[in-house]
Motif scaffolding. Structure first.
Motif, PDB file in Angstrom:
ATOM      1  N   LYS A 181       0.836  -1.206   0.000  1.00  0.00           N
ATOM      2  CA  LYS A 181       0.000   0.000   0.000  1.00  0.00           C
ATOM      3  C   LYS A 181       0.870   1.256   0.000  1.00  0.00           C
ATOM      4  O   LYS A 181       1.968   1.252   0.547  1.00  0.00           O
ATOM      5  N   PRO A 183       1.429   5.497  -2.118  1.00  0.00           N
ATOM      6  CA  PRO A 183       1.099   6.330  -3.279  1.00  0.00           C
ATOM      7  C   PRO A 183       1.390   5.637  -4.615  1.00  0.00           C
ATOM      8  O   PRO A 183       0.650   5.845  -5.583  1.00  0.00           O
ATOM      9  N   ARG A 185       1.129   2.446  -5.307  1.00  0.00           N
ATOM     10  CA  ARG A 185       0.031   1.526  -5.567  1.00  0.00           C
ATOM     11  C   ARG A 185      -1.217   2.290  -6.013  1.00  0.00           C
ATOM     12  O   ARG A 185      -1.892   1.894  -6.972  1.00  0.00           O
ATOM     13  N   ASP A 186      -1.519   3.400  -5.330  1.00  0.00           N
ATOM     14  CA  ASP A 186      -2.701   4.201  -5.693  1.00  0.00           C
ATOM     15  C   ASP A 186      -2.613   4.662  -7.144  1.00  0.00           C
ATOM     16  O   ASP A 186      -3.605   4.618  -7.882  1.00  0.00           O
ATOM     17  N   ALA A 187      -1.415   5.089  -7.552  1.00  0.00           N
ATOM     18  CA  ALA A 187      -1.242   5.566  -8.920  1.00  0.00           C
ATOM     19  C   ALA A 187      -1.461   4.431  -9.918  1.00  0.00           C
ATOM     20  O   ALA A 187      -2.091   4.611 -10.964  1.00  0.00           O
ATOM     21  N   VAL A 189      -3.254   1.702  -9.390  1.00  0.00           N
ATOM     22  CA  VAL A 189      -4.671   1.314  -9.365  1.00  0.00           C
ATOM     23  C   VAL A 189      -5.477   2.192 -10.312  1.00  0.00           C
ATOM     24  O   VAL A 189      -6.316   1.705 -11.075  1.00  0.00           O
ATOM     25  N   ALA A 190      -5.181   3.509 -10.292  1.00  0.00           N
ATOM     26  CA  ALA A 190      -5.924   4.427 -11.156  1.00  0.00           C
ATOM     27  C   ALA A 190      -5.719   4.065 -12.624  1.00  0.00           C
ATOM     28  O   ALA A 190      -6.676   4.031 -13.414  1.00  0.00           O
ATOM     29  N   LYS A 193      -7.489   0.683 -13.506  1.00  0.00           N
ATOM     30  CA  LYS A 193      -8.944   0.807 -13.623  1.00  0.00           C
ATOM     31  C   LYS A 193      -9.346   1.094 -15.059  1.00  0.00           C
ATOM     32  O   LYS A 193     -10.266   0.478 -15.591  1.00  0.00           O
ATOM     33  N   GLU A 199      -8.069  -4.403  -8.897  1.00  0.00           N
ATOM     34  CA  GLU A 199      -7.087  -3.935  -7.922  1.00  0.00           C
ATOM     35  C   GLU A 199      -6.248  -5.051  -7.309  1.00  0.00           C
ATOM     36  O   GLU A 199      -5.071  -4.881  -7.038  1.00  0.00           O
ATOM     37  N   ARG A 243       4.640   5.238 -12.560  1.00  0.00           N
ATOM     38  CA  ARG A 243       3.407   5.486 -13.308  1.00  0.00           C
ATOM     39  C   ARG A 243       3.629   5.333 -14.811  1.00  0.00           C
ATOM     40  O   ARG A 243       2.857   4.678 -15.505  1.00  0.00           O
TER      41      ARG A 243
END
Ligand SMILES: [Zn+2]
Length: 390
Positions: A181, A183, A185-187, A189-190, A193, A199, A243
């Motif tokens: 987990k 930032p 991973r968040d990038a 995931v976006a 998607k 995810e 990214r």
């Protein structure tokens, strides 16, 4: 002052330290020689095994009790794959272990490399044995059109491998764990998607075991896709770089490159098998094997069959590389349009200079490079930046 993509590209390329440039040129250009030398090694191994006559003896023994051509074909093919891997081991150690070590691209100890090589060899013997068992069955059934059916079988085989590799093969070589987990991973995931990758199918793998390079990949198809990022990328790349790199890999997936490659490689197999169909007899005479090999349907002729395929592969190198290069440009374009980070892509690409010469000439790129030169890729990113800055 307006943004100048040419100047920005030149500045990026100038930022590569001279010793990295020099080493990368030596590694890349030395690699060009491995192509013709590899073909010579294949030719010598073919000659040794054919002259030795061991495959013909094995074929006779397998046929002795009762004729079971498929079982004989499997035994002969599996033996040949194992034997040729052993005979070429010193060469493979030089190309695949020593060179990456010497140029600082890998820290894998020789013992670990050999252990993994053994796993790979067992897979090759089994999968290759089955494939050639099928191919010889086709040659016996369709002596005139086996090359056509064989290409279809090769395509189906590649597709099957593509589907099972993430589940059954890749875990034999690397450990895959859920992406930690944070930032990065968040990038991801976006981006995922957008591409319809769920995810929970984003992983990190211990790519550092084999190669000290920033890398990621997307594999699988038909809803079984997963994104895997090397631990080297997680440790050493900035957030924009991760990214941009993941955006590139998702581009390959989203643009359907795997299925397109199945079609492309089936077409290449068709040409290679057709060439083999025409050239097998003369090739048999070059190797002086016409006495012990009873025609194309005889599995004892497999080394010669594969040598003809290798010559075809050698001659088709520019075509193969150009096909892959086109997909790389498309994936970069996808990354730019979706991750929208031309500078992240550029700095990530600069890291690849360690193992890929930055500025090959036009013809050099066409013949030898399966990725466009880093300078050309950075220029594309900077031109994208210029277009999107207003
Ligand atoms: Zn790519």
């Amino acid at each position: 002052m307006a943004f100048d993509p040419a100047a920005a590209t030149a500045a990026y390329i100038a930022s590569i330290p001279p010793d990295v440039q020099a080493r990368s040129i030596a590694y890349t250009e030395g690699g060009y020689w491995l192509l013709p030398l590899g073909l010579i090694v294949t030719g010598v191994v073919t000659w040794i095994i054919v002259r030795w006559g061991i495959l013909a003896k094995l074929r006779d023994r397998a046929q002795k009790s009762k004729p079971r051509p498929s079982s004989a074909a499997f035994q002969v093919a599996a033996t040949y794959i194992g034997l040729s891997a052993l005979i070429t081991l010193p060469w493979t150690i030089y190309t695949d272990w020593w060179r990456p070590h010497h140029y600082g691209l890998s820290k894998q100890p020789l013992g670990d490399w050999l252990g993994q090589g053994m796993i790979g060899l067992v897979l090759n013997v089994l999968i290759g044995g089955l494939f050639f068992m099928g191919l010889y069955w086709l040659i016996r059934r369709l002596p005139r059109l086996w090359w056509l059916a064989g290409a279809g079988m090769a395509g189906a085989g590649i597709l099957l491998m593509l589907l099972i590799a993430p589940v059954f093969i890749e875990p034999l070589f690397n450990k895959y764990e859920p992406f930690p987990k944070g930032p990065a991973r968040d990038a991801i995931v976006a981006l995922a998607k957008d591409a319809g990758v769920p995810e929970d199918r984003i992983f990190v793998f211990n790519g550092s075991r084999q190669r000290d390079v920033v890398t990621a990949n997307v594999s699988g198809a038909f809803g079984s896709a997963r994104i895997a990022v090397s631990d080297i990328a997680v440790d050493r790349a900035s957030l924009p770089e991760v990214r941009a790199v993941v955006g590139h890999e998702i581009g390959h997936y989203k643009l359907g490159h795997s299925l397109r490659s199945v079609l492309f490689f089936s077409a290449m197999a068709l040409l290679a098998f057709w060439a083999t169909h025409r050239l097998f007899q003369p090739a048999l005479r070059w190797f002086g094997a016409q006495d012990q090999v009873q025609g194309l349907a005889d599995p004892a002729g497999l080394p010669v069959l594969l040598f003809v395929v290798s010559v075809f592969g050698f001659l088709a190198t520019p075509l193969l590389n150009s096909y892959i290069r086109i997909g790389e440009v498309e994936a970069d374009q996808y990354s730019l349009d979706h991750a929208r980070d031309p500078d992240g892509l550029s700095t990530a690409l600069l890291k690849a200079v360690e193992y890929r010469k930055a500025s090959p000439g036009r013809l050099e790129e066409i013949i030898f490079h399966d990725h466009p030169g880093v300078e050309n890729r950075v220029r594309m990113a900077m031109e994208w930046k210029a277009r999107h800055q207003k």
